[in-house]
Design a protein around this motif. Structure first.
Motif, PDB file in Angstrom:
ATOM      1  N   TYR A  35       0.851  -1.198   0.000  1.00 26.11           N
ATOM      2  CA  TYR A  35       0.000   0.000   0.000  1.00 26.11           C
ATOM      3  C   TYR A  35       0.884   1.245   0.000  1.00 26.11           C
ATOM      4  O   TYR A  35       0.695   2.174  -0.800  1.00 26.11           O
ATOM      5  N   LEU A  39       1.211   3.817  -3.253  1.00 19.10           N
ATOM      6  CA  LEU A  39       0.575   5.105  -3.007  1.00 19.10           C
ATOM      7  C   LEU A  39       1.323   6.217  -3.734  1.00 19.10           C
ATOM      8  O   LEU A  39       0.723   7.108  -4.350  1.00 19.10           O
ATOM      9  N   GLY A 171      -2.590  -4.706  -1.869  1.00 15.77           N
ATOM     10  CA  GLY A 171      -2.000  -3.410  -1.520  1.00 15.77           C
ATOM     11  C   GLY A 171      -2.335  -2.350  -2.554  1.00 15.77           C
ATOM     12  O   GLY A 171      -2.645  -1.197  -2.217  1.00 15.77           O
ATOM     13  N   ALA A 174      -5.980  -1.466  -2.038  1.00 17.45           N
ATOM     14  CA  ALA A 174      -6.147  -0.607  -0.864  1.00 17.45           C
ATOM     15  C   ALA A 174      -5.763   0.831  -1.188  1.00 17.45           C
ATOM     16  O   ALA A 174      -6.477   1.782  -0.841  1.00 17.45           O
ATOM     17  N   ALA A 175      -4.632   1.002  -1.863  1.00 14.78           N
ATOM     18  CA  ALA A 175      -4.181   2.346  -2.228  1.00 14.78           C
ATOM     19  C   ALA A 175      -5.182   3.018  -3.170  1.00 14.78           C
ATOM     20  O   ALA A 175      -5.520   4.199  -3.003  1.00 14.78           O
ATOM     21  N   SER A 203      -1.452   6.154   7.005  1.00 19.41           N
ATOM     22  CA  SER A 203      -0.638   4.932   7.047  1.00 19.41           C
ATOM     23  C   SER A 203      -0.063   4.699   8.443  1.00 19.41           C
ATOM     24  O   SER A 203       0.289   3.564   8.788  1.00 19.41           O
TER      25      SER A 203
END
Length: 556
Positions: A35, A39, A171, A174-175, A203
């Motif tokens: 993540y 990002l 991940g 999620a990002a 985070s």
């Protein structure tokens, strides 16, 4: 050492703490690290505006992407540093450290003052944070994979470690969800001004939860046994890389498995997205949704192929995925063009573009620092415009000294010769030529962007799913295979380096390299030769040199 001991696996179940906790805690921590890593890539546009505003827009974006790439470049060094520590002091404590570094450096980006506030220090600190992220990721994966595999019961290592393989995709999900959520909630203006910091700042909460869960874990039973017996390595780097007996397996793992796995992974997820947006002109939101749906449908197959590898072996699945990718990429991406932008496919068939040029006039059509205006020859003027359109063209050789001619079907357009023009006259001639090409392309049916109503969404999702299925084939069993390939005393060090050279370098630089190949040749499919050649080479090298490992005893 058990490199050739393929059938000596005792049939027993390790007596360890709850296996579900081991898998969940290891996987959750690795999802969190991915993540953080992705990002930055998703927010590169906002980061370039905030931290590289002292240069022009194009160069700023390229610098932002270069900082992103820096995270990939240092991953092998993180593998060496943390792999050594993991073999010296233990798996659990090492990946607690890597998680802490990743989480804190990500949080720090959310607090970092912009270029307008502190000048050149802003991008310098940003790159340092990015380098720390790359180092941490280099140490995380090998630790998590080794830890889970050393807890797994015999005959289930492929299944157990395949959960780690889903983490990169989760991940990324999620990002994507966090960024989309904040953009929707705050609105574009507020998100661009300050809201982009929030995904970085939250985070710290994810870090706290992940650290707490991982602190509940015990050390790997295999490492604990070595520690009690005093058989841990005193010099893991020397044992892993300075002794040919082990180094040869590192090299075979890299070129006979990981390099192909890496290019298939990045081609199936990142290059496919890049191709949809930049080449086929599908709007970003639609492209993201289509990719997300395909990945969601394919993700369970990471676990399915991990399970299957416990039954039939790692090698046929990984190498089969590489071979299928090498065979299927060109037809799949051609089909993607027809499904995502049928007007473009029809125009390419009815009115193909050809540029007739004296090749001696031509520059390499790729400028990573944005300083070449490509206006010093008629060839550069013609090719630079076509490169910006993303439309495929072929090259034909013209007589020496003759200006470039662009043929769109039966229509021909002669590029201005800057050698006989100067100043404003040259700028006007180039602008007029661009307008003529734009009109000619429109007349031939080339669309400026994909018509959302014309996109065959089911077909696009099916093609993207097929690309993602190749990803699950090569990636699902790879962690188990790498763990089984090396002896336990130097396992963390040995498996981490080939994994991160393959995925950090061969895979991480695939989009940039493929884009440069397309820009240089004009053929929108030419960049596919990069993953095709590497995947095919891996299939051949692996076939002859990679051992089957799924029946090995990994306690030794």
């Amino acid at each position: 050492m058990t490199n050739n001991d393929e059938d000596s696996q005792p049939k027993h179940h390790r007596a360890t703490q709850g296996e579900k906790l081991v898998i969940a805690a290891s996987s959750l921590g690795t999802v969190f690290e991915w993540y953080d890593f992705y990002l930055y890539g998703l927010l590169a546009t906002y980061i370039s505006a905030q931290f590289f505003s002292g240069v022009n827009e194009t160069t700023a974006f390229i610098f932002a992407l270069a900082a992103f790439a820096a995270g990939f470049a240092v991953r092998p060094f993180g593998a060496i540093v943390f792999g050594r520590i993991g073999d010296l002091v233990g798996r659990k404590n090492t990946f607690l450290v890597t998680m802490g570094i990743m989480g804190l450096s990500t949080f720090a980006v959310g607090l970092l003052p912009s270029y307008a506030s502190i000048g050149v220090a802003a991008p310098v600190i940003l790159v340092v944070m990015r380098l720390l992220q790359g180092l941490a990721l280099g140490g995380e994966y090998g630790g998590a994979a080794t830890y889970v595999a050393e807890h797994a019961p015999d005959g289930k290592r492929g299944l157990y470690t395949s959960w780690i393989q889903t983490t990169a995709t989760f991940g990324l999900f999620a990002a994507l969800l966090v960024v989309i959520g904040f953009r929707f909630t705050l609105g574009e203006e507020a998100f661009a001004a300050w809201g982009w910091r929030l995904p970085f700042l939250i985070s710290i909460v994810l870090l706290g939860v992940s650290m707490w869960i991982r602190l509940q874990l015990n050390e790997s039973p295999v490492f604990q046994k070595m520690k009690e017996e005093g058989t841990t390595s005193k010099a893991p780097l020397t044992e892993a890389f300075a002794r040919w007996g082990n180094l040869r397996w590192v090299i075979i793992a890299l070129f006979g498995a990981v390099a192909g796995q890496a290019v298939v992974w990045y081609a199936g997820q990142f290059y496919a997205l890049f191709f949809l947006e930049k080449t086929l002109k599908v709007d970003g939101a639609t492209a993201n949704i289509l990719i997300a749906v395909a990945l969601a449908l394919a993700t369970p197959f990471f676990v399915a192929f991990g399970w299957l590898s416990d039954r039939i072996g790692r090698k046929p699945i990984i190498l089969g995925g590489c071979a299928l990718a090498a065979i299927a990429y060109f037809p799949l991406f051609a089909a993607l063009t027809h499904a995502a932008n049928p007007a473009l496919a029809a125009a390419q068939a009815a009115a193909p573009v050809t540029i007739s040029v004296d090749q001696q006039q031509c520059s390499f059509q790729f400028d990573p620092v944005g300083k070449n205006a490509f206006d010093q020859s008629s060839c550069d003027i013609a090719k630079a415009y076509m490169a910006k359109t993303g439309i495929s063209y072929s090259n034909a050789e013209a007589s020496s000294g003759v200006p470039a001619v662009v043929a769109i079907g039966n229509a021909h357009f002669t590029a201005p010769d800057p050698a006989v023009l100067d100043g404003e006259e040259k700028r006007t001639a180039i602008a007029n030529f661009h307008q003529q090409l734009k009109a000619g392309l429109a007349q031939a049916g080339y669309p400026e962007k994909a018509d959302r109503a014309q996109i065959n969404k089911l077909a696009v999702i099916a093609i993207l799913w097929a690309l993602a299925m190749l990803v699950t084939m090569v990636y699902g069993p790879i962690a188990a295979m790498l763990v089984e390939l090396f002896p336990s005393r130097i396992r963390y060090t040995s498996m981490s380096l080939p994994y991160h050279i393959g995925n950090g370098w061969f895979g991480g630089f695939l989009p940039t390299t493929a884009f440069a190949m397309v820009a240089a040749t004009g053929n929108i499919y030419y960049g596919l030769w990069y993953p095709v050649v590497i995947a095919a080479a891996t299939a051949v090298i692996g076939l002859f040199f990679l051992p089957e490992t799924f029946r090995r005893n990994i306690d030794a």
